[in-house]
Motif scaffolding. Structure first.
Motif, PDB file in Angstrom:
ATOM      1  N   SER A  61       0.850  -1.186   0.000  1.00 40.95           N
ATOM      2  CA  SER A  61       0.000   0.000   0.000  1.00 40.95           C
ATOM      3  C   SER A  61       0.886   1.235   0.000  1.00 40.95           C
ATOM      4  O   SER A  61       1.903   1.274   0.707  1.00 40.95           O
ATOM      5  CB  SER A  61      -0.914   0.004   1.236  1.00 40.95           C
ATOM      6  OG  SER A  61      -1.699   1.174   1.285  1.00 40.95           O
ATOM      7  N   PHE A  64      -3.447   6.079  -0.259  1.00 38.97           N
ATOM      8  CA  PHE A  64      -3.597   5.289   0.973  1.00 38.97           C
ATOM      9  C   PHE A  64      -5.077   5.057   1.265  1.00 38.97           C
ATOM     10  O   PHE A  64      -5.885   5.987   1.253  1.00 38.97           O
ATOM     11  CB  PHE A  64      -2.950   6.044   2.140  1.00 38.97           C
ATOM     12  CG  PHE A  64      -3.030   5.321   3.451  1.00 38.97           C
ATOM     13  CD1 PHE A  64      -2.128   4.326   3.763  1.00 38.97           C
ATOM     14  CD2 PHE A  64      -4.011   5.664   4.385  1.00 38.97           C
ATOM     15  CE1 PHE A  64      -2.188   3.665   4.983  1.00 38.97           C
ATOM     16  CE2 PHE A  64      -4.087   5.009   5.603  1.00 38.97           C
ATOM     17  CZ  PHE A  64      -3.170   4.005   5.898  1.00 38.97           C
ATOM     18  N   ARG A  90      -9.397  -0.634   1.515  1.00 33.57           N
ATOM     19  CA  ARG A  90      -8.826  -1.503   0.485  1.00 33.57           C
ATOM     20  C   ARG A  90      -7.914  -2.552   1.122  1.00 33.57           C
ATOM     21  O   ARG A  90      -7.898  -3.716   0.707  1.00 33.57           O
ATOM     22  CB  ARG A  90      -8.047  -0.687  -0.547  1.00 33.57           C
ATOM     23  CG  ARG A  90      -7.601  -1.509  -1.763  1.00 33.57           C
ATOM     24  CD  ARG A  90      -6.673  -0.753  -2.675  1.00 33.57           C
ATOM     25  NE  ARG A  90      -7.297   0.456  -3.169  1.00 33.57           N
ATOM     26  CZ  ARG A  90      -6.717   1.653  -3.155  1.00 33.57           C
ATOM     27  NH1 ARG A  90      -5.489   1.788  -2.660  1.00 33.57           N
ATOM     28  NH2 ARG A  90      -7.334   2.705  -3.635  1.00 33.57           N
ATOM     29  N   VAL A  91      -7.168  -2.144   2.134  1.00 31.85           N
ATOM     30  CA  VAL A  91      -6.295  -3.087   2.852  1.00 31.85           C
ATOM     31  C   VAL A  91      -7.123  -4.199   3.478  1.00 31.85           C
ATOM     32  O   VAL A  91      -6.736  -5.377   3.460  1.00 31.85           O
ATOM     33  CB  VAL A  91      -5.460  -2.352   3.926  1.00 31.85           C
ATOM     34  CG1 VAL A  91      -4.711  -3.349   4.816  1.00 31.85           C
ATOM     35  CG2 VAL A  91      -4.465  -1.400   3.258  1.00 31.85           C
ATOM     36  N   GLY A 125      -1.148  -5.450  -4.876  1.00 31.65           N
ATOM     37  CA  GLY A 125      -1.509  -4.077  -4.544  1.00 31.65           C
ATOM     38  C   GLY A 125      -1.990  -3.342  -5.779  1.00 31.65           C
ATOM     39  O   GLY A 125      -1.911  -3.853  -6.903  1.00 31.65           O
ATOM     40  N   SER A 126      -2.489  -2.146  -5.575  1.00 28.38           N
ATOM     41  CA  SER A 126      -3.017  -1.353  -6.681  1.00 28.38           C
ATOM     42  C   SER A 126      -1.891  -0.841  -7.576  1.00 28.38           C
ATOM     43  O   SER A 126      -0.708  -0.899  -7.215  1.00 28.38           O
ATOM     44  CB  SER A 126      -3.817  -0.160  -6.129  1.00 28.38           C
ATOM     45  OG  SER A 126      -4.838  -0.591  -5.272  1.00 28.38           O
ATOM     46  N   VAL A 151       1.625   1.585  -6.512  1.00 29.37           N
ATOM     47  CA  VAL A 151       2.076   1.499  -5.109  1.00 29.37           C
ATOM     48  C   VAL A 151       3.561   1.164  -5.004  1.00 29.37           C
ATOM     49  O   VAL A 151       4.137   1.231  -3.912  1.00 29.37           O
ATOM     50  CB  VAL A 151       1.256   0.465  -4.304  1.00 29.37           C
ATOM     51  CG1 VAL A 151      -0.187   0.890  -4.198  1.00 29.37           C
ATOM     52  CG2 VAL A 151       1.378  -0.930  -4.904  1.00 29.37           C
TER      53      VAL A 151
END
Length: 351
Positions: free
Chosen positions: A118, A124, A128-129, A200-201, A204
């Motif tokens: 992240s 941030f 999503r986490v 992750g997206s 990141v």
């Protein structure tokens, strides 16, 4: 290259033994293309295709090889092979395919640890986490939160408090991959023969982390947009990479949509704090709304439980319930299609 250096273990050896007696060899899928696969073997890389039989038997997408899979192969020459079977997976990180179809997409297989990356910049997102954690716990691998871009964060202590409140008992590592700071902490998980998946997206810093671990540029990197800190999909495909430390890493493209696939156990692990509070409710089937003696509502009112986290829990519960109903329908149709194939094959043999 010895198979052990690619993650081979007794778990796979026991499943492979019958194939070994028939003269087959084993390899691990490094890259998955549309109809072909790059497979790592003791003799090096080979270009492989699945057999017609395996393709015919595959009912759903998860029945095909995925990056990280150990496969049974027959090598035709020094550079080409056919994939005969997929060995059982001890872990798999899955999500629902993007779009309306209810299919499982295996992002990475046979992973020991999942790095949930992240950014500590404008992208941030605690919610999503939480979604990534559900997928990670469900995969069978151990999650580790990696907070990248510490150099761009002015309120690091506050961000850590936010992450610690949702990542209960999960290791949290802080680094700045672009400045090669904190990278050594990742190497603890990248021991020889151990596999880590980077998830992750976009933007990141997964590719930057891979490059720093490799000690050279093996993955292209791009700058992120200044307005929202989001990046383009630098990595276009999943790839298993052998690191100089002897560990293995699977770099994955950024996920625009984090759609859950399964998650009952993952939901319970991710929201263990809410699950523990709920056990204190007066009624076992409490919906945590207006029932008397609801411990969850009491925790919300006292501030012990934050409302955004509880709303996220409820939303993910509903999503998983809907997905389960869709999967039941999809399984029924797949089974129906399987029996159609069997009946058709039997009719051919009778003729």
């Amino acid at each position: 290259m010895h198979l052990n250096s690619l993650g081979w273990s007794d778990f796979f050896n026991s499943s492979f033994e019958p194939f070994c007696l028939q003269g087959f060899t084993a390899g691990r899928v490094a890259i998955e293309h549309t109809n072909t696969y790059i497979v790592l073997t003791e003799q090096g890389e080979v270009l492989a295709q699945i057999t017609g039989k395996l393709r015919h038997q595959a009912l759903q997408r998860q029945d095909f090889p995925a990056v990280g899979d150990w496969v049974v192969i027959r090598v035709r020459d020094s550079e080409q092979a056919t994939i005969q079977a997929i060995l059982p997976r001890f872990s798999k990180f899955s999500r629902k395919t993007v779009g309306g179809k209810t299919d499982e997409q295996i992002v990475a297989a046979n992973v020991d640890t999942v790095f949930l990356v992240s950014g500590l910049d404008g992208d941030f997102n605690v919610r999503r986490v939480e979604r990534y954690l559900i997928l990670a716990w469900e995969s069978g691998a151990n999650p580790v939160i990696v907070l990248n871009k510490a150099d761009l964060c002015n309120n690091l202590e506050q961000r850590l408090v936010e992450i610690e409140s949702v990542a209960l008992g999960v290791p949290i590592l802080v680094l700045s991959a672009a400045h090669n700071q904190g990278i050594d902490a990742l190497k603890t998980y990248l021991q020889p023969g151990k596999t880590v998946a980077l998830l992750g997206s976009s933007g990141v810093g997964k590719s930057t982390i891979t490059n720093q671990l490799m000690g050279e540029t093996v993955q292209a990197v791009q700058s992120v947009r200044q307005d929202d800190s989001r990046g383009r999909h630098t990595t276009t495909h999943r790839e298993l990479i052998l690191l100089p430390t002897g560990g293995l890493i699977i770099d994955t493209p950024g996920m625009r949509e984090i759609q859950l696939w399964t998650g009952d156990e993952g939901l319970q692990s991710t929201f263990a704090d809410i699950e523990i509070i709920a056990q204190q409710c007066r009624f076992r089937n409490c919906q945590h709304a207006h029932e008397p003696g609801c411990a969850v509502q009491e925790a919300l009112q006292s501030g012990k439980l934050e409302a955004p986290r509880f709303l996220s829990y409820q939303k993910l519960q509903r999503e998983l319930g809907y997905l389960e109903r869709k999967q039941d329908q999809s399984s029924y149709l797949a089974e129906k299609e399987r029996w159609k194939k069997i009946t058709k094959s039997m009719r051919k043999h009778k003729k």
